[in-house]
Motif scaffolding. Structure first.
Motif, PDB file in Angstrom:
ATOM      1  N   VAL A 250       0.842  -1.197   0.000  1.00 14.41           N
ATOM      2  CA  VAL A 250       0.000   0.000   0.000  1.00 14.41           C
ATOM      3  C   VAL A 250       0.879   1.250   0.000  1.00 14.41           C
ATOM      4  O   VAL A 250       0.647   2.198  -0.760  1.00 14.41           O
ATOM      5  N   ILE A 251       1.895   1.239   0.845  1.00 15.92           N
ATOM      6  CA  ILE A 251       2.811   2.383   0.943  1.00 15.92           C
ATOM      7  C   ILE A 251       3.480   2.650  -0.402  1.00 15.92           C
ATOM      8  O   ILE A 251       3.625   3.807  -0.827  1.00 15.92           O
ATOM      9  N   TYR A 252       3.873   1.591  -1.098  1.00 16.02           N
ATOM     10  CA  TYR A 252       4.534   1.756  -2.387  1.00 16.02           C
ATOM     11  C   TYR A 252       3.615   2.455  -3.391  1.00 16.02           C
ATOM     12  O   TYR A 252       4.086   3.207  -4.252  1.00 16.02           O
ATOM     13  N   GLY A 253       2.321   2.217  -3.259  1.00 14.11           N
ATOM     14  CA  GLY A 253       1.370   2.814  -4.194  1.00 14.11           C
ATOM     15  C   GLY A 253       0.953   4.224  -3.840  1.00 14.11           C
ATOM     16  O   GLY A 253       0.206   4.861  -4.602  1.00 14.11           O
ATOM     17  N   ILE A 254       1.403   4.745  -2.697  1.00 16.89           N
ATOM     18  CA  ILE A 254       1.083   6.127  -2.299  1.00 16.89           C
ATOM     19  C   ILE A 254       2.119   7.062  -2.904  1.00 16.89           C
ATOM     20  O   ILE A 254       3.318   6.929  -2.645  1.00 16.89           O
ATOM     21  N   GLU A 255       1.666   8.004  -3.688  1.00 20.13           N
ATOM     22  CA  GLU A 255       2.596   8.860  -4.445  1.00 20.13           C
ATOM     23  C   GLU A 255       3.459   9.727  -3.533  1.00 20.13           C
ATOM     24  O   GLU A 255       4.665   9.855  -3.744  1.00 20.13           O
ATOM     25  N   ASP A 256       2.857  10.331  -2.538  1.00 21.84           N
ATOM     26  CA  ASP A 256       3.603  11.217  -1.639  1.00 21.84           C
ATOM     27  C   ASP A 256       3.471  10.707  -0.209  1.00 21.84           C
ATOM     28  O   ASP A 256       2.865  11.355   0.653  1.00 21.84           O
ATOM     29  N   TYR A 257       4.060   9.571   0.049  1.00 23.98           N
ATOM     30  CA  TYR A 257       3.951   8.957   1.377  1.00 23.98           C
ATOM     31  C   TYR A 257       4.716   9.796   2.399  1.00 23.98           C
ATOM     32  O   TYR A 257       5.887  10.138   2.206  1.00 23.98           O
ATOM     33  N   ASP A 258       4.047  10.132   3.510  1.00 24.57           N
ATOM     34  CA  ASP A 258       4.652  11.009   4.511  1.00 24.57           C
ATOM     35  C   ASP A 258       5.120  10.276   5.753  1.00 24.57           C
ATOM     36  O   ASP A 258       5.477  10.899   6.762  1.00 24.57           O
ATOM     37  N   GLY A 259       5.118   8.945   5.706  1.00 29.24           N
ATOM     38  CA  GLY A 259       5.578   8.173   6.850  1.00 29.24           C
ATOM     39  C   GLY A 259       4.455   7.607   7.692  1.00 29.24           C
ATOM     40  O   GLY A 259       4.704   6.792   8.594  1.00 29.24           O
ATOM     41  N   ILE A 261       0.639   5.649   7.541  1.00 24.05           N
ATOM     42  CA  ILE A 261      -0.375   4.980   6.741  1.00 24.05           C
ATOM     43  C   ILE A 261      -1.714   5.096   7.471  1.00 24.05           C
ATOM     44  O   ILE A 261      -1.814   4.815   8.671  1.00 24.05           O
ATOM     45  N   ARG A 262      -2.707   5.552   6.738  1.00 23.72           N
ATOM     46  CA  ARG A 262      -4.014   5.832   7.332  1.00 23.72           C
ATOM     47  C   ARG A 262      -5.060   4.836   6.834  1.00 23.72           C
ATOM     48  O   ARG A 262      -4.861   4.166   5.822  1.00 23.72           O
ATOM     49  N   ARG A 263      -6.192   4.787   7.550  1.00 22.70           N
ATOM     50  CA  ARG A 263      -7.282   3.905   7.119  1.00 22.70           C
ATOM     51  C   ARG A 263      -7.734   4.257   5.709  1.00 22.70           C
ATOM     52  O   ARG A 263      -8.084   3.374   4.923  1.00 22.70           O
ATOM     53  N   SER A 264      -7.720   5.533   5.400  1.00 20.31           N
ATOM     54  CA  SER A 264      -8.122   5.955   4.056  1.00 20.31           C
ATOM     55  C   SER A 264      -7.173   5.410   2.993  1.00 20.31           C
ATOM     56  O   SER A 264      -7.589   5.116   1.865  1.00 20.31           O
ATOM     57  N   ASP A 265      -5.886   5.276   3.348  1.00 16.97           N
ATOM     58  CA  ASP A 265      -4.911   4.695   2.416  1.00 16.97           C
ATOM     59  C   ASP A 265      -5.230   3.232   2.150  1.00 16.97           C
ATOM     60  O   ASP A 265      -5.071   2.744   1.024  1.00 16.97           O
ATOM     61  N   LEU A 266      -5.663   2.526   3.203  1.00 17.68           N
ATOM     62  CA  LEU A 266      -5.986   1.102   3.051  1.00 17.68           C
ATOM     63  C   LEU A 266      -7.234   0.907   2.207  1.00 17.68           C
ATOM     64  O   LEU A 266      -7.397  -0.149   1.580  1.00 17.68           O
ATOM     65  N   ARG A 267      -8.139   1.908   2.191  1.00 24.70           N
ATOM     66  CA  ARG A 267      -9.372   1.792   1.411  1.00 24.70           C
ATOM     67  C   ARG A 267      -9.210   2.294  -0.018  1.00 24.70           C
ATOM     68  O   ARG A 267      -9.968   1.900  -0.897  1.00 24.70           O
TER      69      ARG A 267
END
Length: 335
Positions: A250-259, A261-267
């Protein structure tokens, strides 16, 4: 006539004395250690004449006297070595004789620089390490990842995970492209060998799928004893048709990961969100180590389907969702 003979005799004597003096001086140069008291770094440029090389040795204090430059040049030509010198950087140790120095320059035993590609890092990190290394010749600046892979001869491949993490030695002036060619070939060779030795119950259908799974294992744990257990969990989930539900993808797929991971990221659905999509992600998410590749192809037997971090780098493994939820409550939520 008598005076003439005397003059000829005197001239011959002077020539003989001069020749003896020259021979003694040459012997002094050839049979004694050179004057540098510590190792000296000597750069031999492509196409450089031996006389110029000898002059550079003098500039660096390896040769002390101007006439010694001529002696060394004559020696290299007389022994048919002057045209066999290889370009590069050489460390001339203290206490060497002229013959040893010429042999060193002919050997091609140039100074080697080190660059380490670290497991678990992304291709973008690899490119930064190459760009920051001043011993490499930079030819890839401004090129996209796709252009880099095309230059390597693999235009249809994604770069992530394709380069073997290891410490590489290379001479100054090697191109960044040539460096990547070595790392790519090392991973390809190892992956072929590991694939041939895979377990019968490995849940990947191709070497590339093994690379993808290995990259996830690499990001999930740094504990060597856990790699095959985590590979076993993922293999059993794949076999049962369960989603992998692993945060590093999931983290890899986040363009601007800030360190964080949120529930919204998982959804949020992305090609790398293994909470919303079944199976493996489309590419590796990092550079896997040899151990992670072996683990992906040789998963541990067991019944666990879940794991959660204890917070110290290790994990608790569970067979059922109820057990897993209790472990999450204990280790992730502190109750």
């Amino acid at each position: 006539m008598t005076v003439f003979k005397r003059m000829v005799g005197l001239a011959m004597l002077l020539l003989l004395v001069g020749a003896i003096a020259l021979a003694v001086d040459a012997a002094r140069f050839f049979f004694n250690p050179l004057p540098n008291e510590q190792g000296k770094l000597i750069a031999v440029d492509p196409g450089m004449s031996f006389r110029a090389i000898a002059g550079r040795l003098a500039d660096e204090g390896v040769i002390a006297k101007p006439r010694d430059v001529r002696y060394l040049s004559l020696y290299a030509r007389a022994t048919d070595q002057a045209h066999r010198i290889k370009s590069g950087e050489y460390v001339v140790p203290a206490g060497q004789t002229p013959a040893h120095v010429v042999a060193l320059l002919v050997s091609g035993n140039t100074r080697q620089y080190r660059l380490t590609l670290v497991e678990g890092r992304r291709f973008s990190d690899i490119r930064r390490r190459l760009a920051d290394n001043d011993a490499l010749k930079h030819t890839l600046a401004g090129k996209s990842d796709a252009e880099v892979m095309a230059a390597l001869g693999h235009p249809d491949e994604a770069p992530e995970g394709r380069f073997m993490p290891d410490t590489y030695l290379f001479p100054r002036g090697m191109t960044d492209l040539a460096f990547l060619e070595r790392a790519y070939a090392a991973m390809a060779t190892f992956l072929e060998q590991a694939w041939a030795e895979r377990a019968d119950d490995a849940m990947v259908d191709t070497p590339y799928e093994a690379l993808i799974l290995a990259s996830i294992i690499e990001k999930e744990t740094a504990v060597p004893a856990e790699r095959r257990r985590i590979a076993g969990v993922f293999s059993r989930r794949l076999e049962k048709g369960m989603r992998l539900q692993t945060d590093p993808t999931v983290i890899y797929g986040i363009e601007d990961y800030d360190g964080n991971i949120r529930r919204s990221d998982l959804r949020r659905d992305t090609p790398y969100n293994t909470y919303t999509r079944s199976g493996l992600p489309p590419t590796p998410i990092a550079t896997p180590s040899r151990a992670a590749v072996r683990a992906a192809l040789n998963p541990a037997e067991g019944t666990s389907l879940y794991f959660v971090s204890r917070g110290d780098g290790s994990h608790v493994f569970s067979d059922t969702l109820a057990e897993h939820n209790r472990a999450v409550q204990k280790y992730q939520r502190g109750s």
